[in-house]
Design an enzyme around this catalytic site. Structure first.
Site, PDB file in Angstrom:
ATOM      1  N   THR A 218       0.854  -1.197   0.000  1.00 38.13           N
ATOM      2  CA  THR A 218       0.000   0.000   0.000  1.00 38.13           C
ATOM      3  C   THR A 218       0.887   1.244   0.000  1.00 38.13           C
ATOM      4  OG1 THR A 218      -1.794  -1.087   1.167  1.00 38.13           O
ATOM      5  CG2 THR A 218      -1.604   1.295   1.496  1.00 38.13           C
ATOM      6  N   GLY A 248     -10.822  -2.175   3.084  1.00 38.08           N
ATOM      7  CA  GLY A 248      -9.842  -2.079   4.169  1.00 38.08           C
ATOM      8  C   GLY A 248      -9.862  -0.714   4.830  1.00 38.08           C
ATOM      9  N   THR A 269      -0.419   1.871   6.812  1.00 43.32           N
ATOM     10  CA  THR A 269      -0.349   0.637   6.022  1.00 43.32           C
ATOM     11  C   THR A 269      -0.252  -0.547   6.976  1.00 43.32           C
ATOM     12  OG1 THR A 269       0.885  -0.634   4.400  1.00 43.32           O
ATOM     13  CG2 THR A 269       2.173   0.879   5.749  1.00 43.32           C
ATOM     14  N   GLY A 272      -5.605  -4.088   7.556  1.00 39.24           N
ATOM     15  CA  GLY A 272      -6.639  -3.054   7.615  1.00 39.24           C
ATOM     16  C   GLY A 272      -7.711  -3.252   8.663  1.00 39.24           C
TER      17      GLY A 272
HETATM   18  N1  ASP Z   1      -4.105  -1.535   4.808  1.00 36.76           N
HETATM   19  C1  ASP Z   1      -4.321  -2.224   3.565  1.00 36.76           C
HETATM   20  C2  ASP Z   1      -5.633  -2.960   3.642  1.00 36.76           C
HETATM   21  O1  ASP Z   1      -5.897  -3.583   4.635  1.00 36.76           O
HETATM   22  C3  ASP Z   1      -3.237  -3.168   3.210  1.00 36.76           C
HETATM   23  C4  ASP Z   1      -1.826  -2.710   3.552  1.00 36.76           C
HETATM   24  O2  ASP Z   1      -1.609  -1.562   3.872  1.00 36.76           O
HETATM   25  O3  ASP Z   1      -0.897  -3.531   3.465  1.00 36.76           O
HETATM   26  O4  ASP Z   1      -6.362  -2.947   2.684  1.00 36.76           O
END
Ligand code: ASP
Length: 354
Positions: A218, A248, A269, A272
């Site tokens: 992300t 997310g 990040t 989520g």
């Molecule tokens: N936060 C993002 C999600 O859960 C994924 C990530 O940041 O790795 O969609």
């Protein structure tokens, strides 16, 4: 890592650097009064990023991409531009690079497609825009900004978001535009794990046996412009093999993205579901605003205490109105970079770097 400026960071160093007010060791010294500070920090995802599983070539690619993205944003700030423009420019560089889980290179859903999430927030007005489950908009971060600037709403999803994008004249692409080989392979491995877990009754939903690489990459940015305005943005493909229109934290204002001139700007990040439950981005800034914490104490408490206790993995980039930067994460690594009037470009990947 030949660059003199690169790969400082790490949890400890992040604190040290930040503790120096990003001002070359001059404490929390105010910047030159003739010029207000400018600053940008970016991330390209957190997770199991170790030297053992990283080739020199891949490390160089990430370093170059992080540098390019930071520069794209910083140039705008240096020219007196707006913090939101800087955030968008930095994120678009990463959306266009298949290394990251945003734009091209976004992870695949369970059904083998891509559903992208994004959000932006402005610290001066606390205006925000977000898009979720978008399949055909080339730059999801651009769409989030259009929603903020030109719609009556904060978040649009799926087909409605695409219709709005079209009405605004944004570039639309076929869903296959976001394809990449390495993410397709990840999907196959993820599906295998899901099938195994069905047989054994193991709980993927509880994060057991789930390779963290499946949702890594992300992207996000936070920026401070000469007018003292903060901005934040986040863009992602979400998690590999996500089902049922899963959304997310990245497009959730307060979870994955937050900006308020009175406290700080944050982009997150990580896993989520945990960031949503603990409204991570807003919690950090609330601690600054109402409790009087600085961004270092607030960020560390949420990432290393609240999230760790809950079992949530990931990290954030945080920027305050003085141009101080903090980038705490509780994983082995987080792709990250920053530059400000107080410090030259710094790039970090692992959690043990100095
Ligand atoms: N936060 C993002 C999600 O859960 C994924 C990530 O940041 O790795 O969609």
């Amino acid at each position: 890592m030949q660059k003199t400026s690169v790969l400082l960071t790490s949890l400890v160093l992040g604190t040290l650097v930040s503790g120096c007010g990003e001002s070359g060791g001059a404490g929390n010294q105010q910047p030159d009064s003739s010029e207000s500070p400018i600053a940008i920090a970016i991330h390209g995802g957190a997770g199991t990023i170790t030297r053992e599983n990283m080739s020199a070539e891949r490390e160089a690619q990430f370093t170059a991409a992080l540098e390019q993205a930071t520069e794209a944003g910083y140039e705008i700030l240096e020219a007196g531009g707006d913090s939101m423009d800087a955030v968008i420019a930095a994120i678009q560089v990463m959306e266009d690079n298949s290394l990251f889980n945003a734009g091209i290179g976004a992870v695949y859903t369970y059904d083998g497609t891509h559903e992208l999430d994004s959000s932006v927030m402005e610290g001066a007005t606390m205006n925000a825009g977000a898009a979720s489950g978008v399949k055909t908009v080339k730059s999801p971060i651009h769409l989030a900004r259009e929603i903020m600037d030109n719609s009556r709403h904060v978040m649009l999803s799926a087909d409605g978001a695409a219709q709005f994008a079209e009405e605004q004249g944004l570039e639309l692409v076929d869903n296959s535009y976001f394809n990449s080989e390495h993410r397709y392979e990840q999907l196959q491995r993820a599906l295998e794990q899901l099938r195994e877990s069905e047989q054994t009754g193991d709980q993927i939903a509880n994060n057991k046996n789930w390779d963290p690489a499946f949702n890594m990459g992300t992207v996000g940015a936070v920026a401070l412009d000469r007018d003292g305005n903060l901005a934040a943005g986040t863009s992602t493909g979400g998690m590999t093999a996500k089902q049922y229109g899963r959304i997310g934290d990245s497009p959730i204002i307060g979870a994955g993205t937050w900006a308020d001139n009175q406290s700080c700007a944050v982009s997150a990040t990580g896993h989520g579901e945990y960031f949503i439950r603990h409204h991570v981005a807003a919690d950090i800034c609330s601690r600054v605003k109402y409790k009087g914490d600085d961004i270092f104490a607030a960020g560390d408490a949420v990432i290393h205490e609240v999230l760790v206790d809950a079992g949530g993995t990931g990290g954030v980039i945080i920027l305050d109105a003085e141009g101080q930067i903090h980038m705490p994460f509780n994983t082995e690594g987080m792709y990250r970079a920053s530059q400000s009037s107080h410090q030259p470009l710094r790039i970090g990947i692992y959690n043990d770097e100095e």
